[in-house]
Write an enzyme that holds these catalytic residues in place. Structure first.
Site, PDB file in Angstrom:
ATOM      1  N   HIS A  31       0.839  -1.208   0.000  1.00 42.41           N
ATOM      2  CA  HIS A  31       0.000   0.000   0.000  1.00 42.41           C
ATOM      3  C   HIS A  31       0.871   1.254   0.000  1.00 42.41           C
ATOM      4  O   HIS A  31       0.522   2.268   0.606  1.00 42.41           O
ATOM      5  CB  HIS A  31      -0.986  -0.009   1.179  1.00 42.41           C
ATOM      6  N   THR A  32       1.989   1.144  -0.681  1.00 48.66           N
ATOM      7  CA  THR A  32       2.886   2.297  -0.818  1.00 48.66           C
ATOM      8  C   THR A  32       2.897   2.830  -2.244  1.00 48.66           C
ATOM      9  O   THR A  32       3.254   3.979  -2.455  1.00 48.66           O
ATOM     10  CB  THR A  32       4.326   1.879  -0.458  1.00 48.66           C
ATOM     11  N   SER A  64     -11.437 -17.945 -23.044  1.00 48.97           N
ATOM     12  CA  SER A  64     -10.560 -18.366 -21.950  1.00 48.97           C
ATOM     13  C   SER A  64     -10.795 -19.842 -21.657  1.00 48.97           C
ATOM     14  O   SER A  64     -11.932 -20.314 -21.717  1.00 48.97           O
ATOM     15  CB  SER A  64     -10.882 -17.533 -20.708  1.00 48.97           C
ATOM     16  N   ALA A 120      -6.530 -14.784  -5.445  1.00 50.68           N
ATOM     17  CA  ALA A 120      -5.615 -15.162  -4.368  1.00 50.68           C
ATOM     18  C   ALA A 120      -4.664 -14.026  -4.004  1.00 50.68           C
ATOM     19  O   ALA A 120      -3.757 -14.210  -3.199  1.00 50.68           O
ATOM     20  CB  ALA A 120      -4.822 -16.402  -4.773  1.00 50.68           C
ATOM     21  N   LEU A 122      -2.534 -12.690  -6.033  1.00 49.57           N
ATOM     22  CA  LEU A 122      -1.254 -12.889  -6.727  1.00 49.57           C
ATOM     23  C   LEU A 122      -1.237 -12.139  -8.059  1.00 49.57           C
ATOM     24  O   LEU A 122      -0.406 -12.398  -8.919  1.00 49.57           O
ATOM     25  CB  LEU A 122      -1.004 -14.389  -6.943  1.00 49.57           C
ATOM     26  N   SER A 123      -2.162 -11.209  -8.213  1.00 50.62           N
ATOM     27  CA  SER A 123      -2.212 -10.334  -9.386  1.00 50.62           C
ATOM     28  C   SER A 123      -2.444 -11.074 -10.685  1.00 50.62           C
ATOM     29  O   SER A 123      -1.754 -10.859 -11.683  1.00 50.62           O
ATOM     30  CB  SER A 123      -0.935  -9.496  -9.496  1.00 50.62           C
ATOM     31  N   SER A 124      -3.454 -11.927 -10.670  1.00 51.94           N
ATOM     32  CA  SER A 124      -3.820 -12.592 -11.917  1.00 51.94           C
ATOM     33  C   SER A 124      -4.288 -11.555 -12.943  1.00 51.94           C
ATOM     34  O   SER A 124      -4.086 -11.737 -14.146  1.00 51.94           O
ATOM     35  CB  SER A 124      -4.917 -13.628 -11.677  1.00 51.94           C
ATOM     36  N   SER A 125      -4.887 -10.476 -12.483  1.00 48.89           N
ATOM     37  CA  SER A 125      -5.371  -9.467 -13.440  1.00 48.89           C
ATOM     38  C   SER A 125      -4.203  -8.760 -14.129  1.00 48.89           C
ATOM     39  O   SER A 125      -4.240  -8.537 -15.337  1.00 48.89           O
ATOM     40  CB  SER A 125      -6.306  -8.466 -12.774  1.00 48.89           C
ATOM     41  N   ASP A 174       1.669  -4.057  -9.421  1.00 46.71           N
ATOM     42  CA  ASP A 174       1.450  -5.391  -9.979  1.00 46.71           C
ATOM     43  C   ASP A 174       1.857  -5.449 -11.453  1.00 46.71           C
ATOM     44  O   ASP A 174       2.509  -6.392 -11.905  1.00 46.71           O
ATOM     45  CB  ASP A 174      -0.022  -5.798  -9.852  1.00 46.71           C
TER      46      ASP A 174
END
Ligand code: GLA
Length: 385
Positions: A31-32, A64, A120, A122-125, A174
């Site tokens: 959050h920086t 997909s 999760a 883990l930044s799938s987006s 991300d």
């Protein structure tokens, strides 16, 4: 598994191909990014692939492996915050952002397959966005993958796609991780200057490993909690008369907290300022192979996110506490919070025992089994074939 690409227009077989981008975990600096601060992600071995075949009719078709019955169809000129909506917005948004920036990218058939767990933390987006952006850079001959400057440009356009088309008000960490990370290195991101530095991160050489524990607890960035934190930070910066909270140093902190007065804003600002300082302390610890200090900094980050930023949850707290009890050098939530993953710095020989202890602790509470797995620092986005 053959992707179901059935283009209506004549495809260009010469230029079709497969590109991929990784998920990430952030080692420290949470959050920086939207406060102009520092972060230190690594790319994961888990990747999302985009099989992309240009079309000549100006219409984007997205499929997909996760949604076999669905083809999302949208004309490039009609992409907006409400069209196409849903998961395909992350794909369409990248086309939109590159076109808005003036790049002549073709329409395409895009087929997505992902090994990055969705939801999760883990930044799938970002992996999805960056795989598509890598494809478009090559297909449109933009050559932006050639160096870190071009990759940072693509990362920023992916952030714009996420903010403006997918509607998630995230910072850029991300996308930077998915685009810029290198194998065996963590990426020190200075979100004020845009400077990126590759920091050697080879735990195996020191008999250590990084354990990721997917708590399976819910993680939703598009909901209001993330935006609320961001809003408080921006309002606090205005009260303090600075552009971003990056301008507030640890030495300035007591006076800044006095000036803010209000306890919630004080706690949020205290997290951000101390967290930014922890990133370079962590980098110094890595450079000096001082993993005891690195672990303590991770645990201090978790406490700050739990107590001051209030973005942890019972599952993350239990995972971190159990890992420490089982001998981890440090443990913390990673990513936006409210669920998702915990990371723990552990001796390689202890990784299985630490993971098993976390699973038992969750079972004792009647919670769903978490999934522990170890990771190494992998590469950023690129062409597969
Ligand atoms: C999410 C956002 C990032 C960052 C983290 C918290 O992952 O996408 O931009 O703000 O949360 O560090």
């Amino acid at each position: 598994m053959a992707p179901s690409l059935t283009p209506a227009s004549a495809p260009s077989h010469r230029t079709a191909g497969v590109w991929s981008a990784p998920g990430r975990v952030n080692l420290i600096g949470e959050h920086t990014d939207y406060n102009g601060g520092l972060a230190l992600p690594i790319a994961l071995p888990q990747r999302t692939t985009a099989t992309v075949r240009p079309r000549t009719d100006g219409v984007l078709h997205v499929t997909s492996t996760a949604r076999r019955d669905e083809t999302v169809v949208v004309a490039l000129d009609e992409i907006s915050p409400t069209a196409p909506g849903g998961w395909a917005a992350y794909v369409a948004g990248v086309f939109w952002a590159l076109r808005k920036a003036g790049y002549a990218v073709p329409a395409a058939d895009v087929h997505i397959a992902s090994a990055v767990p969705v939801g999760a933390g883990l930044s799938s987006s970002a992996a999805l966005e960056c795989a598509v952006a890598a494809a478009l850079s090559d297909l449109a001959g933009l050559d932006l993958l050639a160096d870190d400057t071009g990759r940072a440009r693509l990362a920023d356009l992916c952030r714009v796609a996420e903010n403006e088309i997918a509607g998630a008000p995230t910072g850029g960490m991300d996308q930077s991780a998915a685009m810029l990370c290198r194998p065996g290195h963590a990426l020190r991101l200075d979100c004020r200057s845009g400077e990126t530095t590759h920091i050697p991160f080879d735990l195996a050489a020191h008999g250590l490993t990084l354990l990721v524990i997917d708590t399976k607890a819910h993680h939703a960035l598009v909901d209001g909690q993330y935006a609320a934190r961001r809003h408080t930070c921006e309002a606090s910066a205005r009260t303090l008369g600075v552009d971003t909270l990056r301008e507030v140093t640890p030495a300035d902190l007591p006076a800044a907290l006095d000036r803010l007065g209000e306890p919630v804003a004080q706690a949020r600002v205290r997290h951000v300022v101390t967290e930014i300082a922890r990133v370079d302390a962590f980098v110094d610890a890595l450079r000096g192979a001082d993993f005891t200090t690195a672990g303590l900094l991770m645990s201090a980050s978790h406490a700050s996110l739990r107590d001051d930023y209030e973005v942890s949850c019972a599952e993350l707290d239990l995972a971190a506490a159990t890992a420490l009890r089982e001998g981890a050098l440090g443990a913390r939530m990673t990513g936006g919070g409210f669920g998702g993953c915990c990371i723990a710095l552990v001796e390689r020989d202890r990784a299985d025992a630490v993971g098993a202890a976390v699973v038992s602790a969750f079972r004792e509470r009647g919670w769903r089994d978490p999934t522990p797995f170890t990771v190494t620092a992998a590469r950023g986005a690129g062409r597969e074939r």
